[in-house]
Design an enzyme around this catalytic site. Structure first.
Site, PDB file in Angstrom:
ATOM      1  N   LEU A 101       0.838  -1.349  -0.103  1.00 48.81           N
ATOM      2  CA  LEU A 101      -0.143   0.028  -0.120  1.00 48.81           C
ATOM      3  C   LEU A 101       0.924   1.102  -0.066  1.00 48.81           C
ATOM      4  CD1 LEU A 101      -2.846  -0.868   2.448  1.00 48.81           C
ATOM      5  CD2 LEU A 101      -2.741  -1.014   0.078  1.00 48.81           C
ATOM      6  N   GLY A 132       1.593  -9.046   6.702  1.00 53.02           N
ATOM      7  CA  GLY A 132       1.681  -8.095   7.888  1.00 53.02           C
ATOM      8  C   GLY A 132       2.016  -6.790   7.586  1.00 53.02           C
ATOM      9  N   GLY A 133       1.603  -5.620   8.516  1.00 52.65           N
ATOM     10  CA  GLY A 133       1.680  -4.461   8.005  1.00 52.65           C
ATOM     11  C   GLY A 133       0.987  -4.058   6.910  1.00 52.65           C
ATOM     12  N   ASP A 134       1.351  -3.338   5.798  1.00 53.74           N
ATOM     13  CA  ASP A 134       0.318  -3.148   4.645  1.00 53.74           C
ATOM     14  C   ASP A 134       0.845  -3.946   3.550  1.00 53.74           C
ATOM     15  OD1 ASP A 134       2.865  -2.016   4.297  1.00 53.74           O
ATOM     16  OD2 ASP A 134       2.039  -0.136   3.626  1.00 53.74           O
ATOM     17  N   GLU A 135       1.316  -5.256   3.638  1.00 50.77           N
ATOM     18  CA  GLU A 135       1.795  -5.938   2.388  1.00 50.77           C
ATOM     19  C   GLU A 135       0.684  -6.953   2.186  1.00 50.77           C
ATOM     20  OE1 GLU A 135       6.550  -5.843   1.554  1.00 50.77           O
ATOM     21  OE2 GLU A 135       5.857  -7.534   2.876  1.00 50.77           O
TER      22      GLU A 135
END
Length: 306
Positions: free
Chosen positions: A171, A211-214
């Site tokens: 993102l 995880g995160g924005d992946e």
């Protein structure tokens, strides 16, 4: 002999009654000289101790009580006939056999119910184990597969003869959403992106959050480069649509790298690495999606000697 048999039946009958009443009393160890019927042996622990839990584990106590009671009544009748209290030739000739048959039939019913209960418990445990395995492979925030779930979905695909594809989405402009509106809004954005990605792919495909924005999309039986690029463009456009809530509107973007199996790698890690390099190339060129190139999957060249 009849009195010894009567004592054994009385013990089993009282124990079953105790279990049925649920008084929780622990039955003492049986005397070593007391003969045990086959049913009582089945109820006893390996060390010869007959406990309330052992009786309850054998099945509904009321059925055991009924079976023991039927034989108990017949033995009492035989004792009375032998003592001359009753005159019943039929009971004398057939009473014990009738009581034994009744005991066996009722005890068989009790065992069948216990077996059915154990089967139901095993089914519940199986469903619980499946739920735990599913939870371990699921991202709790978005409901997508996590890294473990992605590996599990990729295992039957990678190593086969088919041609598949993997898309890696990162993102853009996500950190400012967290900084400006807080993590609650950031979670909402991730959940919305997850839902939009799932709406754009087939049920046979796997959408995962690393995880995160992946995010990762594992596409089954996809080989055409132009179709993959078109799908990548469509996914990026869907992600970029504004997200509105309570008068607040935010928008994020996304860049997608596409790797193909087996062209760009035969292992999940190789495909992720190739897609990652293609994704960064898409970012640098202001494109929404980019295909991996042969160099993306190659191992880095060793450093030159000083």
């Amino acid at each position: 002999m009849a009195w010894r048999r009567l004592g054994t039946l009385l013990l089993g009958w009282m124990l079953a009654l105790s279990a049925w009443a649920g008084d929780g009393v622990l039955v003492q160890r049986l005397p070593s000289g007391l003969p045990l019927t086959g049913q009582v042996k089945m109820l006893a622990d390996p060390d010869g101790t007959l406990t309330l839990d052992a009786v309850r584990a054998a099945g509904p106590a009321r059925w055991y009580l009924a079976g023991q009671g039927a034989l108990f009544v017949m033995v009492i009748a035989l004792v009375l006939v032998n003592q001359g209290v009753l005159h019943a030739p039929f009971v004398l000739a057939n009473g014990l056999q009738i009581g034994i048959v009744a005991e066996l039939v009722v005890f068989a019913i009790a065992l069948s119910r216990r077996i059915r209960a154990l089967q139901e418990e095993q089914a519940v445990l199986g469903r619980r184990a499946a739920d735990l395995a599913e939870a371990a492979a699921t991202d709790p925030l978005t409901g997508l597969a996590n890294r473990s779930g992605l590996a599990r979905a990729a295992q039957p695909l990678l190593g086969g003869d088919g041609e598949h594809a993997l898309m890696l989405l990162d993102l853009d402009r996500f950190k400012p959403v967290n900084d400006r509106h807080g993590h609650e809004w950031g979670d909402r954005v991730l959940q919305t992106v997850a839902r939009r990605l799932q709406q754009q792919v087939r049920e046979t495909d796997t959408v995962a959050r690393l995880g995160g924005d992946e995010f990762v999309i594992l596409l089954r039986d996809q080989r055409d480069a132009q179709l993959l690029l078109s799908l990548g463009e469509r996914l990026a456009l869907a992600v970029a649509e504004p997200i509105r809530n309570q008068g607040v509107e935010v928008a994020v973007g996304g860049s997608i790298g596409i790797a193909r199996y087996p062209r760009d790698g035969r292992q999940l890690a190789d495909l992720l690495r190739s897609a990652d390099r293609a994704m960064y190339r898409a970012k640098r060129s202001d494109r929404r999606a980019a295909l991996a190139e042969p160099a993306d999957g190659a191992s880095p060249a060793p450093a030159a000697a000083a």
